[in-house]
Design a protein around this motif. Structure first.
Motif, PDB file in Angstrom:
ATOM      1  N   LEU A 100      32.483  30.951  43.795  1.00 30.50           N
ATOM      2  CA  LEU A 100      31.139  30.991  43.797  1.00 30.50           C
ATOM      3  C   LEU A 100      30.490  30.543  45.076  1.00 30.50           C
ATOM      4  O   LEU A 100      29.697  31.254  45.930  1.00 30.50           O
ATOM      5  CB  LEU A 100      30.280  30.445  42.841  1.00 30.50           C
ATOM      6  N   THR A 101      31.145  29.496  45.357  1.00 31.44           N
ATOM      7  CA  THR A 101      30.650  28.801  46.849  1.00 31.44           C
ATOM      8  C   THR A 101      31.233  29.816  47.933  1.00 31.44           C
ATOM      9  O   THR A 101      30.382  29.999  48.969  1.00 31.44           O
ATOM     10  CB  THR A 101      30.988  27.308  46.720  1.00 31.44           C
ATOM     11  N   ILE A 102      32.336  30.296  47.967  1.00 33.38           N
ATOM     12  CA  ILE A 102      32.897  30.991  49.016  1.00 33.38           C
ATOM     13  C   ILE A 102      32.189  32.076  49.007  1.00 33.38           C
ATOM     14  O   ILE A 102      31.778  32.900  50.066  1.00 33.38           O
ATOM     15  CB  ILE A 102      34.504  31.522  48.725  1.00 33.38           C
ATOM     16  N   VAL A 103      31.644  33.016  47.993  1.00 29.12           N
ATOM     17  CA  VAL A 103      30.854  34.176  47.914  1.00 29.12           C
ATOM     18  C   VAL A 103      29.556  33.796  48.734  1.00 29.12           C
ATOM     19  O   VAL A 103      28.996  34.453  49.477  1.00 29.12           O
ATOM     20  CB  VAL A 103      30.595  34.707  46.607  1.00 29.12           C
ATOM     21  N   VAL A 165      27.926  36.553  33.562  1.00 30.59           N
ATOM     22  CA  VAL A 165      29.319  36.634  33.955  1.00 30.59           C
ATOM     23  C   VAL A 165      30.684  36.324  32.932  1.00 30.59           C
ATOM     24  O   VAL A 165      30.310  35.445  32.023  1.00 30.59           O
ATOM     25  CB  VAL A 165      29.544  35.457  35.182  1.00 30.59           C
ATOM     26  N   SER A 166      31.636  37.070  32.854  1.00 29.56           N
ATOM     27  CA  SER A 166      32.653  36.797  32.026  1.00 29.56           C
ATOM     28  C   SER A 166      33.397  35.452  32.273  1.00 29.56           C
ATOM     29  O   SER A 166      33.252  34.913  33.359  1.00 29.56           O
ATOM     30  CB  SER A 166      33.686  38.082  31.958  1.00 29.56           C
ATOM     31  N   THR A 167      34.235  35.076  31.119  1.00 24.37           N
ATOM     32  CA  THR A 167      35.156  33.915  31.709  1.00 24.37           C
ATOM     33  C   THR A 167      35.991  33.711  32.763  1.00 24.37           C
ATOM     34  O   THR A 167      36.337  32.761  33.340  1.00 24.37           O
ATOM     35  CB  THR A 167      35.803  33.470  30.099  1.00 24.37           C
ATOM     36  N   GLU A 173      32.125  39.919  40.067  1.00 24.61           N
ATOM     37  CA  GLU A 173      31.286  39.566  39.243  1.00 24.61           C
ATOM     38  C   GLU A 173      30.411  38.364  39.828  1.00 24.61           C
ATOM     39  O   GLU A 173      29.002  38.132  39.503  1.00 24.61           O
ATOM     40  CB  GLU A 173      31.892  38.978  38.003  1.00 24.61           C
ATOM     41  N   LEU A 174      30.835  37.891  40.895  1.00 20.10           N
ATOM     42  CA  LEU A 174      30.240  36.425  41.580  1.00 20.10           C
ATOM     43  C   LEU A 174      29.243  37.162  42.743  1.00 20.10           C
ATOM     44  O   LEU A 174      28.841  36.004  43.341  1.00 20.10           O
ATOM     45  CB  LEU A 174      31.000  35.386  41.940  1.00 20.10           C
TER      46      LEU A 174
END
Length: 307
Positions: A100-103, A165-167, A173-174
């Motif tokens: 998530l942080t990379i995105v 968001v899925s597992t 998704e992010l």
């Protein structure tokens, strides 16, 4: 350069100890964690004493901290009150939050710096005014409002994305959660890049490069942009740790089981081991990111040298 890195690593030791000590003290005074283990009913004295002894809460705070730090250096971050190892929680939470942080960082770098360069080169023009107004709106709107609005429109009304968001939490998704997480920082990167570009474009080295007849693209990318990115890189470097630790709202909105989710659960249940363990790793991430930013200065500006 080598001596500078060693000196910085040595300076990080007291900072790390001081930060973890402060966090440990704050977490241990936020409430009675044993009370949360017994549910709505109050623990009887015998059960409370047994639980405190089991989790080491019967010892003085300074002794608990020394024990915790000794375990940390062996890779043991303790056990959560549900019996699960904190390292197991980290192994599932940190990969999700790192993605998530990379995105989010990519959004900041690609969109933020691009808009900053465009507006900095066209200062005072309509595109500059429009972007400044848009960034001001983004900064003014709280993250949870932006997240809920995009979730409602893109996920519920239009069906372009899944509302949660899925597992697996794949990169695809992010994208929207990453945009929500990066929205405020993206606006700051845009404004910071714009200001730096507008100031440096009047510098002597830029005028010299133009007078030499260098192509405009080379003047911008090789001379103007490299020197203008120093304050931007500083902001993005410090923002890495802030994004990882500040993802609580975004992860709650999109049901992402990352670091923010685990921190929220730990605070809600007064699970001190989980909170202190996760924040300890975030402190390390912040320190390493700042070291990498300092080393990157010499790459962007050849005049900067470390003895």
């Amino acid at each position: 350069m080598g001596r500078y890195v060693v000196r910085r690593l040595l300076q990080m030791i007291p900072v790390f100890i001081g930060a973890t000590l402060l966090i440990f003290l704050m977490v241990n005074v936020m409430g009675d964690p044993i009370a949360g283990l017994c549910g709505d009913r109050q623990c009887d004295p015998a059960t409370a004493a047994q639980l405190k002894k089991e989790f080491g809460l019967d010892k003085p705070v300074w002794q608990q901290y020394l024990t915790y730090m000794g375990n940390v250096f062996t890779g043991d971050f303790g056990t959560a009150f549900n019996g699960q190892k904190v390292t197991e929680l980290m192994s599932t939470a940190f990969p999700v939050t790192i993605r998530l942080t990379i995105v989010a960082i990519l959004f900041e770098i690609v969109i933020g710096i691009t808009l900053g360069v465009i507006t900095g080169l066209r200062r005072g023009k309509p595109v500059d005014t429009s972007v400044l107004m848009m960034t001001l709106v983004v900064i003014s709107i709280p993250t949870f409002v932006t997240g809920l609005l995009l979730q409602l429109l893109l996920g519920v009304e239009w069906g372009w994305i899944k509302p949660s968001v899925s597992t697996d939490a794949t990169f695809s998704e992010l994208i929207v959660p990453g945009l929500v997480l990066a929205s405020v920082s993206l606006a700051y990167v845009t404004r910071l890049t714009r200001t730096s570009i507008a100031e440096n474009r009047r510098s002597d080295y830029v005028r010299t490069a133009v007078a030499k007849g260098l192509p405009r693209r080379r003047v911008i990318t090789r001379h103007l942009l490299r020197n203008s990115l120093i304050p931007v890189v500083t902001f993005i470097g410090t923002d890495i740790g802030a994004l990882m630790g500040g993802a609580i709202v975004t992860e709650r909105i999109f049901n992402i089981h990352g670091v923010g989710y685990q921190l929220y659960q730990g605070i809600l249940r007064q699970n001190t081991q989980t909170v202190v363990g996760f924040v300890t790793v975030l402190v390390l991430v912040f320190l390493v990111a700042n070291l990498l930013v300092d080393l990157l200065y010499a790459v962007l500006d050849p005049r900067i040298r470390y003895a």
